[in-house]
Design an enzyme around this catalytic site. Structure first.
Site, short mmCIF file in Angstrom:
data_model
loop_
_atom_site.label_atom_id
_atom_site.label_comp_id
_atom_site.label_asym_id
_atom_site.label_seq_id
_atom_site.Cartn_x
_atom_site.Cartn_y
_atom_site.Cartn_z
N ASP A 10 0.88 -1.18 0.00
CA ASP A 10 0.00 0.00 0.00
C ASP A 10 0.91 1.22 0.00
OD1 ASP A 10 -2.28 1.68 0.29
OD2 ASP A 10 -1.99 1.76 2.46
N GLU A 151 -3.74 8.38 9.50
CA GLU A 151 -2.28 8.29 9.71
C GLU A 151 -1.90 9.03 11.00
OE1 GLU A 151 0.47 7.05 7.47
OE2 GLU A 151 -0.99 6.01 6.23
N1 DGL Z 1 -4.41 3.52 1.06
C1 DGL Z 1 -4.52 4.43 -0.05
C2 DGL Z 1 -5.70 4.03 -0.91
O1 DGL Z 1 -6.33 3.04 -0.64
C3 DGL Z 1 -4.78 5.83 0.40
C4 DGL Z 1 -3.64 6.66 0.74
C5 DGL Z 1 -3.05 7.36 -0.43
O2 DGL Z 1 -3.57 8.37 -0.92
O3 DGL Z 1 -1.99 6.93 -0.77
O4 DGL Z 1 -6.02 4.70 -1.85
#
Ligand code: DGL
Length: 272
Positions: A10, A151
């Protein structure tokens, strides 16, 4: 059987929501997780940058000899899904599984989607949902600030700032009368109590990471790829920024202290 680890990545630590749901189903699996904490968020970056980052993240996991790659990131799944097509191992994103689950859950054919600005402007969920049923109306809303709130750890269900932010973001979706809401960003399950309260009890929330974890588990079972070793399974965590705050945030996502140490890597070294 296949004892190699499952690779999950991620842009940051949001993808740990998918790790949690995967381990709840398959506790015996070995996991290698990469969180690109040095470059988070992806959701505000250009498509070419996200493509480059996604390729590097995938290369890193492949070097760790994973048997499957999961992009536990709504943004990557929306705009860089094709980077996962020829990795030589099965590749899953979150958009298709969450869309399938949402289509099964809606009764009034009105589905809401929340995600990052890039995810929403890509129209990925709308396309995936209407490929299954073109009569379903999809209402999408970018909720970029939710990523920072998570976060930052402002996830308590009584957190006034997070509640106010959610009320403001979610009002248009509530007004449309959606009966299902996809949490199209893997950070959002951490504030699902607040989102659920704001939307009301008649709205079903779908965790995109959770939906993906369920399909990943089913794929591994169906293809005889589960880890059947008697040895205790391992979780290895890697990040691209200093791992100082990893423990605190990871604990929130995973609800455990087990194996919670992360190693910093130079992700730029994994291809262009
Ligand atoms: N975890 C990311 C998503 O699912 C979100 C954070 C980001 O913008 O990088 O889009």
């Amino acid at each position: 059987m296949n004892n190699r680890p499952i690779g999950i990545f991620d842009s940051g630590l949001g993808g740990l929501s998918a790790v949690k749901e995967l381990l709840d189903i398959l506790p015996n699996e070995n996991i290698v997780y990469f969180g690109d904490t040095g470059r988070v968020p992806y959701g505000t970056k250009s498509k070419s940058t996200i493509l480059k980052y996604a390729r590097q993240d995938e290369n890193f996991l492949l070097e760790n000899d994973v048997k499957m790659v999961i992009a536990a990131c709504g943004t990557v799944s929306s705009v860089a899904f094709d980077t996962g097509k020829d990795l030589g191992v099965p590749f899953l994103g979150v958009v298709e599984p969450a869309s399938r689950q949402a289509v099964s859950a809606t009764k009034n054919k009105k589905i809401g989607v929340i995600g990052t600005a890039t995810t929403v402007s890509s129209g990925s969920y709308k396309k995936a949902i209407q490929r299954i049923d073109k009569d379903i109306k999809v209402y999408a809303k970018a909720c970029s600030m939710f990523v920072s709130l998570v976060e930052e750890g402002w996830v308590d269900e009584n957190d006034e700032i997070t509640i106010k932010t959610a009320e403001r973001y979610l009002k248009p979706l509530k007004d449309e009368g959606v009966d299902v809401l996809i949490l199209g960003c893997t950070h959002f399950p951490l504030i699902s109590a607040i989102i659920g309260k704001v939307m009301g009890e008649n709205v079903t929330l779908i965790s995109s990471g959770g939906a993906c974890a369920k399909e990943a588990a089913a794929y591994l079972k169906d293809n005889n790829m589960l880890n059947q070793s008697e040895e205790e399974s391992t979780r290895k965590f890697f990040v691209s920024d200093t791992p100082d705050s990893f423990l605190k945030t990871a604990k929130l996502f995973l609800n455990t202290d087990k194996d919670l140490h992360a190693k910093q890597i130079r992700i730029e070294d994994y291809g262009k």
